[in-house]
Structure formats: C-alpha cells, structure tokens
Write a protein that holds these residues in place. Sequence first.
Motif, mmCIF file in Angstrom:
data_model
loop_
_atom_site.group_PDB
_atom_site.id
_atom_site.type_symbol
_atom_site.label_atom_id
_atom_site.label_comp_id
_atom_site.label_asym_id
_atom_site.label_seq_id
_atom_site.Cartn_x
_atom_site.Cartn_y
_atom_site.Cartn_z
ATOM 1 N N LEU A 493 0.852 -1.189 0.113
ATOM 2 C CA LEU A 493 -0.147 0.081 0.212
ATOM 3 C C LEU A 493 0.837 1.412 -0.095
ATOM 4 C CD1 LEU A 493 -2.774 -1.023 2.382
ATOM 5 C CD2 LEU A 493 -3.013 -0.816 0.176
ATOM 6 N N GLY A 494 2.029 1.211 0.512
ATOM 7 C CA GLY A 494 2.904 2.389 0.408
ATOM 8 C C GLY A 494 2.406 3.328 1.492
ATOM 9 N N LYS A 495 1.695 3.203 2.569
ATOM 10 C CA LYS A 495 1.023 3.985 3.518
ATOM 11 C C LYS A 495 1.848 3.833 4.767
ATOM 12 C CE LYS A 495 -3.334 3.862 1.250
ATOM 13 N NZ LYS A 495 -5.155 3.807 1.501
ATOM 14 N N PRO A 496 1.428 4.817 5.562
ATOM 15 C CA PRO A 496 2.074 4.787 7.044
ATOM 16 C C PRO A 496 1.533 3.572 7.823
ATOM 17 C CG PRO A 496 1.329 7.193 6.574
ATOM 18 C CD PRO A 496 0.664 6.396 5.532
ATOM 19 N N ILE A 497 2.399 3.034 8.659
ATOM 20 C CA ILE A 497 1.820 1.943 9.532
ATOM 21 C C ILE A 497 2.012 2.341 10.831
ATOM 22 C CG2 ILE A 497 2.097 -0.483 10.252
ATOM 23 C CD1 ILE A 497 3.649 -0.804 7.212
ATOM 24 N N LEU A 498 0.713 2.246 11.654
ATOM 25 C CA LEU A 498 0.803 2.494 13.143
ATOM 26 C C LEU A 498 0.472 1.139 13.793
ATOM 27 C CD1 LEU A 498 0.598 4.319 15.411
ATOM 28 C CD2 LEU A 498 -1.753 4.882 14.730
ATOM 29 N N MET A 499 1.163 0.551 14.549
ATOM 30 C CA MET A 499 0.882 -0.439 15.710
ATOM 31 C C MET A 499 -0.126 0.058 16.543
ATOM 32 S SD MET A 499 2.363 -2.717 13.834
ATOM 33 C CE MET A 499 1.752 -3.809 15.019
ATOM 34 N N THR A 500 -1.213 -0.255 16.490
ATOM 35 C CA THR A 500 -2.238 0.131 17.322
ATOM 36 C C THR A 500 -2.519 -1.029 18.500
ATOM 37 O OG1 THR A 500 -3.853 -0.592 15.632
ATOM 38 C CG2 THR A 500 -3.705 1.825 15.870
ATOM 39 N N GLU A 501 -1.978 -1.903 18.536
ATOM 40 C CA GLU A 501 -2.140 -2.835 19.414
ATOM 41 C C GLU A 501 -0.936 -3.779 19.442
ATOM 42 O OE1 GLU A 501 -5.803 -4.984 20.370
ATOM 43 O OE2 GLU A 501 -7.036 -3.264 20.092
ATOM 44 N N TYR A 502 -0.212 -4.155 20.453
ATOM 45 C CA TYR A 502 0.588 -5.399 20.708
ATOM 46 C C TYR A 502 0.840 -5.408 22.295
ATOM 47 C CZ TYR A 502 4.371 -1.847 21.001
ATOM 48 O OH TYR A 502 5.176 -0.797 21.503
ATOM 49 N N GLY A 503 0.794 -6.546 22.829
ATOM 50 C CA GLY A 503 0.936 -6.748 23.974
ATOM 51 C C GLY A 503 0.996 -8.088 24.606
ATOM 52 N N ALA A 504 1.261 -8.464 25.740
ATOM 53 C CA ALA A 504 1.251 -9.699 26.304
ATOM 54 C C ALA A 504 0.735 -9.637 27.848
ATOM 55 C CB ALA A 504 2.823 -10.172 26.580
ATOM 56 N N ASP A 505 -0.216 -10.570 28.274
ATOM 57 C CA ASP A 505 -0.852 -10.870 29.504
ATOM 58 C C ASP A 505 0.241 -10.926 30.617
ATOM 59 O OD1 ASP A 505 -3.976 -10.668 29.660
ATOM 60 O OD2 ASP A 505 -3.412 -11.859 27.915
ATOM 61 N N THR A 506 0.328 -10.118 31.609
ATOM 62 C CA THR A 506 1.326 -10.109 32.381
ATOM 63 C C THR A 506 0.909 -10.039 34.206
ATOM 64 O OG1 THR A 506 2.962 -9.158 31.200
ATOM 65 C CG2 THR A 506 3.444 -9.130 33.370
ATOM 66 N N GLN A 507 1.188 -11.011 34.929
ATOM 67 C CA GLN A 507 0.843 -11.119 36.173
ATOM 68 C C GLN A 507 1.700 -10.417 37.070
ATOM 69 O OE1 GLN A 507 -2.083 -12.228 37.418
ATOM 70 N NE2 GLN A 507 -1.246 -11.528 39.713
ATOM 71 N N PRO A 508 1.331 -8.922 37.668
ATOM 72 C CA PRO A 508 2.370 -8.426 38.342
ATOM 73 C C PRO A 508 3.038 -9.242 39.440
ATOM 74 C CG PRO A 508 0.042 -7.872 38.899
ATOM 75 C CD PRO A 508 0.063 -8.700 37.759
ATOM 76 N N GLY A 509 4.199 -9.029 39.709
ATOM 77 C CA GLY A 509 4.908 -9.798 40.620
ATOM 78 C C GLY A 509 5.526 -11.153 40.273
ATOM 79 N N LEU A 510 4.947 -11.821 39.226
ATOM 80 C CA LEU A 510 5.475 -13.130 38.491
ATOM 81 C C LEU A 510 6.845 -12.727 37.857
ATOM 82 C CD1 LEU A 510 5.056 -15.908 38.235
ATOM 83 C CD2 LEU A 510 3.728 -15.562 36.017
ATOM 84 N N HIS A 511 8.012 -13.365 38.363
ATOM 85 C CA HIS A 511 9.098 -13.206 37.868
ATOM 86 C C HIS A 511 9.789 -14.535 37.334
ATOM 87 C CE1 HIS A 511 9.448 -8.979 39.015
ATOM 88 N NE2 HIS A 511 9.185 -9.338 40.168
ATOM 89 N N SER A 512 10.945 -14.457 36.385
ATOM 90 C CA SER A 512 11.493 -15.519 35.824
ATOM 91 C C SER A 512 12.741 -15.324 35.099
ATOM 92 C CB SER A 512 10.445 -16.493 34.698
ATOM 93 O OG SER A 512 11.368 -17.238 33.963
ATOM 94 N N VAL A 513 13.643 -16.166 35.006
ATOM 95 C CA VAL A 513 14.860 -15.984 34.325
ATOM 96 C C VAL A 513 15.032 -16.606 32.973
ATOM 97 C CG1 VAL A 513 16.457 -15.924 36.635
ATOM 98 C CG2 VAL A 513 15.911 -17.998 35.097
ATOM 99 N N TRP A 514 13.835 -17.130 32.519
ATOM 100 C CA TRP A 514 13.540 -17.625 31.256
ATOM 101 C C TRP A 514 12.592 -16.626 30.550
ATOM 102 C CZ3 TRP A 514 13.276 -21.290 35.180
ATOM 103 C CH2 TRP A 514 14.556 -22.037 35.660
ATOM 104 N N ASP A 515 12.462 -16.942 29.209
ATOM 105 C CA ASP A 515 11.099 -16.404 28.720
ATOM 106 C C ASP A 515 9.855 -16.995 28.924
ATOM 107 O OD1 ASP A 515 12.723 -14.378 27.472
ATOM 108 O OD2 ASP A 515 13.178 -15.318 25.530
ATOM 109 N N ALA A 516 9.506 -16.618 29.976
ATOM 110 C CA ALA A 516 8.212 -17.477 30.630
ATOM 111 C C ALA A 516 6.903 -16.493 30.438
ATOM 112 C CB ALA A 516 8.459 -17.816 32.112
ATOM 113 N N PRO A 517 6.045 -16.686 29.502
ATOM 114 C CA PRO A 517 4.720 -16.110 29.431
ATOM 115 C C PRO A 517 4.182 -15.945 30.812
ATOM 116 C CG PRO A 517 4.947 -17.450 27.440
ATOM 117 C CD PRO A 517 6.101 -17.596 28.681
ATOM 118 N N TRP A 518 3.652 -14.394 31.006
ATOM 119 C CA TRP A 518 3.031 -14.120 31.929
ATOM 120 C C TRP A 518 3.690 -13.523 33.024
ATOM 121 C CZ3 TRP A 518 -2.337 -13.586 32.621
ATOM 122 C CH2 TRP A 518 -3.119 -14.238 31.829
#
Length: 597
Positions: A493-518
């Motif tokens: 299309l040759g038009k501007p692209i706006l990323m209007t949503e991108y994200g990952a659910d995250t439980q506050p206080g949950l930590h990991s040394v690996w790439d662990a979703p949440w």
Amino acid sequence: MLKPRSTATRELVNLDGLWRFAVDTAVGEHPWTGPLDTPLEAAVPASYNDLFTDSAIRDHVGRVWYQRSVRVPRGWAGERVLLRLDAATHEGKVYVDDTLVAEHVGGYTPFEADITEHVAAGQEFRLTIGVSNELTNTTVPPGTITVTADGRRQQKYHHDFYNYAGLARSVWLCSVPNAHIEDITVVTGLDSTTGTVEYEVATSAPVPVRVRVLDALGTEVAAAEGASGALRIDDVTPWRPGAAYLYDLVAEIVDGGEVRDTYAQPFGVRTVEVRGTQFLINGEPFYFTGFGKHEDTPVRGKGHDNAYLVHDFQLMEWAGANSFRTTHYPYAEEVLDFADRHGIVVIDETAAVGINLAVEGGLTGRPHKPTYSKDTLNDDTRAAHAQAIRELVARDKNHPSVVMWCVANEPSTHEEGAREYFEPLVELTRKLDPTRPVCSTASLLTTHQNDRIADLFDVVCLNRYYGWYIATGDLATAEALMESELHAWAGKLGKPILMTEYGADTQPGLHSVWDAPWSEEYQVAYLEANHRAFDRCEAVVGEHVWNFADFQTSPGIHRVDGNKKGVFTRDRRPKSAAHALRARWSCLNGRKPANNA
C-alpha cells in the motif's frame, strides 16, 4: 451539540450525586409515574454493575432506572431549559414527571432535550432515566441475548472488555436564551506564521452573529461579522504535541447592540496530513508513542473520574507517551478537553468493536456465521454505525488533540460483504470531516493477502500479537513474523503503518529468568522484540501498546479477573514494562527511532 458551559448568558446545574436506583424487574411497569419504590441508591457518574453486592444486579440484562428530584433555579424564568446527558450506556429514555422527553441509542455520546414546556422556574420536577444495556445484531457494539432454561437472560458479545452500563457520565440542567447558539465548527490551517480559521455558527433562529478570537491571555487577535467566514491570526502560536496552545472563538448573538447569547469555543491552530509513509502534524513528521486505553477503574467501572483522569495523564507523561487511542468507544469529553490543554495526541474511535463473527471460528475452530448478512450484521447495523460516526464527529470535531478518526476496531475485513459494509461509512466520515485522516484497525485474522478494505484508509493500523497468541514464548520467531508482515503491508500500500495494538498478559509480581509468558520479564522482552521489528520498517509511524492498564472483562476461563496486558495494574501500579517503555519513549520526543537493522 455544544458542551454545556457557564457564560454571561448561560447557566448550568450539575445533577451528579446519589440517585434512587432499581432494575426493571424490581419496579412496576411504569416507574416514571411516581417515586421510584426502591431502597437502593446509585452514584452518578458511575457504571452500576460493581456498586452492589447482589450478582443479579451486576449480571442484569435489560433496563435499570435512575430517579431524583430537580429544582429549576428561580432566575431561569423566560429562558429555555435544557436537560443534557453526557451518555447513557447503551440506550436511554428520559422522563420529566410523567412525560417522555428524550430517547437515545448509543452508549458513549451525549443527547439533550428542551424541557422548557414541562418545568417552571423555582419549581421541582421528578427526573427519571431508564438505561438499557442490551446489545443486539443491530447495535454498535453488537451482541446477542440468550435465555437460559430457567428463564435468565444472558448477554453475549465479542469485545474483550466488560459490558459496564448505566449513567457513567454527568447529567446537566442548562439554561440558554430563547435565541441561542446551537453549534460551532472551527477548521484551522497554517500559512507560515499566520493561522487561518474557518468558522460556522449555527443558531436557533436567524439572528445577527459576530465572532472574536482571543489568545491565551484574553487579547483579541481577530474578529468578524456573520455566522460563517474566515479569519487570520498573525504571528500565530500553533497547537503542537507536547506544547499545547489554545485560542477561544467567542461567538455572540447581538441584537440592538446588546449581546443576547455568548459562547466561547476553545480551539488550537494545527494541521494534520498523511504524505507518503509519513504522518505529519503542522507539516512535521510525527511518531506516535502511547497506548490503547480503557475507561475502566475499580468500583466505578466506566464512570468518569477526574482524579483518575489527572493521574492517568501523569503516568502517560512519565512513560514518555505522546498519544493514545480511545479504545473502543468515544471517551468522556473531559478527557479530550484535558488532552487539548496538555498537548496529547488522540485517535478518536467509535464504539464499533466486535464486528467480527470470524473470531468465533478462530477461538473454537468451528465454522462461524458470516459477519455480514441479513441475519447477522446488516443494513440496520450499518445505519447504527453511521449514526455513531455522525455523533462522534459532531461532538469532537473542534478538538485539536484529535488527529484521526477510527471507524472500527478489528472488524472482519477479509470476509465477503466487508467492502460493501465499510465503503459508505468511510465516505460518510470524510464528508463529515475532510480535514482528518481515517483509519480502522486490523485483527490477526486480516492479512495483507486477504484484506478487502485497507486501501480505503489513510493509515494502516495493525493489532498484532506475535509472541503471545502466535509463536507464544518464541520471541525470535515472533520478531521475524512481525518484521515480515510490516514490510509486506508497506510494499502493498505504500502508506504509514501504525501499530495500534501489541501486548502480552502479565501477572504483576511473577518473575522468571527464562522467557516465561505471564512473567514481568517476558512482557519486557516481548515489547523489545516488537520494537526491533518496528524500527527496521521505515513505514512504521508509531506504537500503541495494548494496554495502558489492566481492565475488567466478561467472565471466562481465559481471563482471570480481567485482561492483564496493562503495563500498569488496574489500580495504576507500574509493572517492569512501564519502566522499559519510559526508557525507550523518553528519548524519542515524537521522532522515529533509529533503524536497528
């Protein structure tokens, strides 16, 4: 429809507070004909759902009733008396004593009634408002209502946020002169150091009109006679992102040298343009940083709250955000007024979310009904959608913070019938306001290969979740998929692209040394992977993280106490991702990041 303001010729009374409250099953057939027989009281403004401990009220499907007594100020004799509701979600009926004075469908835009003939100055009247939360295939947003075997009505819908309802915004009693200003439209331009101002003033009767433009210090910088015309402001101070400057266009009805009505409409002088793959504000490239948000707070639901308004804007400023999208409905007018005064850029969206029955197939793996058909979303749906666009533009057209209209969120645009549904709506939006770009956001089911409508819009707006819903936990693959798709859209299309949503659910206080979703670490790594892909595509003009804060959703096994994609918790505590975004965005200042290729 002008926002209520107190002026030299107008007065207003705020009717917020505690109102008598009942659901329709607890009162008689005509509850507006007398005092509402109920022990309950509900706060206005607030959604009613979370106020009470009775789950039958929270889950009620149908109409609820609000009632209070109102006294008309004794000094309003000889004036017109207006009743204004900033919103009733999703449909409202208003009664003054026993008389129906207003009806409105659409949960996030205002409506009013002239009640002069039904009230008297100095006297009280009974104000009763019935509000329905029902969503059907012909409402915006759409939904369906089913009845269980034991007779309970249940509301189903496809949007991923709780269907809060009630009087979530203010109610006003207003006085205006008999001959009064009904509407003002301001369109601005820039010619080097000169600002141009085209204006149109609508009045209740043919009367002489004059206008004056005042700067921020109240100094008159331009003036004209007549209900429409053009003005020039020498040495203009433009409205800029992060550096707001507002003028007032003061419209006056003058009769025999006396001002009969006056109203001051704030505005900012700025231009918006899409040129190639750039989004320009005042002729300068602008890079969006910010969020999709929700009007969502504990207890209040979608009820407007000025304390949260101030704090949310403070958090956005702290994070380095310069913009947000009003996901997924028009926000309270106070939000846009605040954005005008503080230089925050807004993408203004209708309540057209959930126009996507293909989601059913995506979630269940089973065939789904066609989104666009006589029995699903049809001509009546499109008519409701068109009315929502008319009311959005009419309400927000003068806000300099609003730089783009978003006609829908994640509609099913790869299905047959999508173009026939959307093309008239895009044409309507451009006719109502030819000065702002128009967009719609594309869901994961819509790709550059199967999309049917992206060419209708000025900006390609993508909602993408590589690394969350697709390639979950595999950020290397997610980054490659994102970059590949961005270049595919840019090449098509040759038009501007706006990323209007991108994200990952995250439980506050949950930590990991690996790439662990949440985990909080995964949310940070997820955002960084997306940002690397954005930075390697020249056509990308911005990034809106989903979401600003955690928010409530309908009950379900895939949501535990709501959507957790916020970089702040629902009570506005920062997760690690908020600090990571601050480190990135605070250095950008509205400019495109350096290419990380």
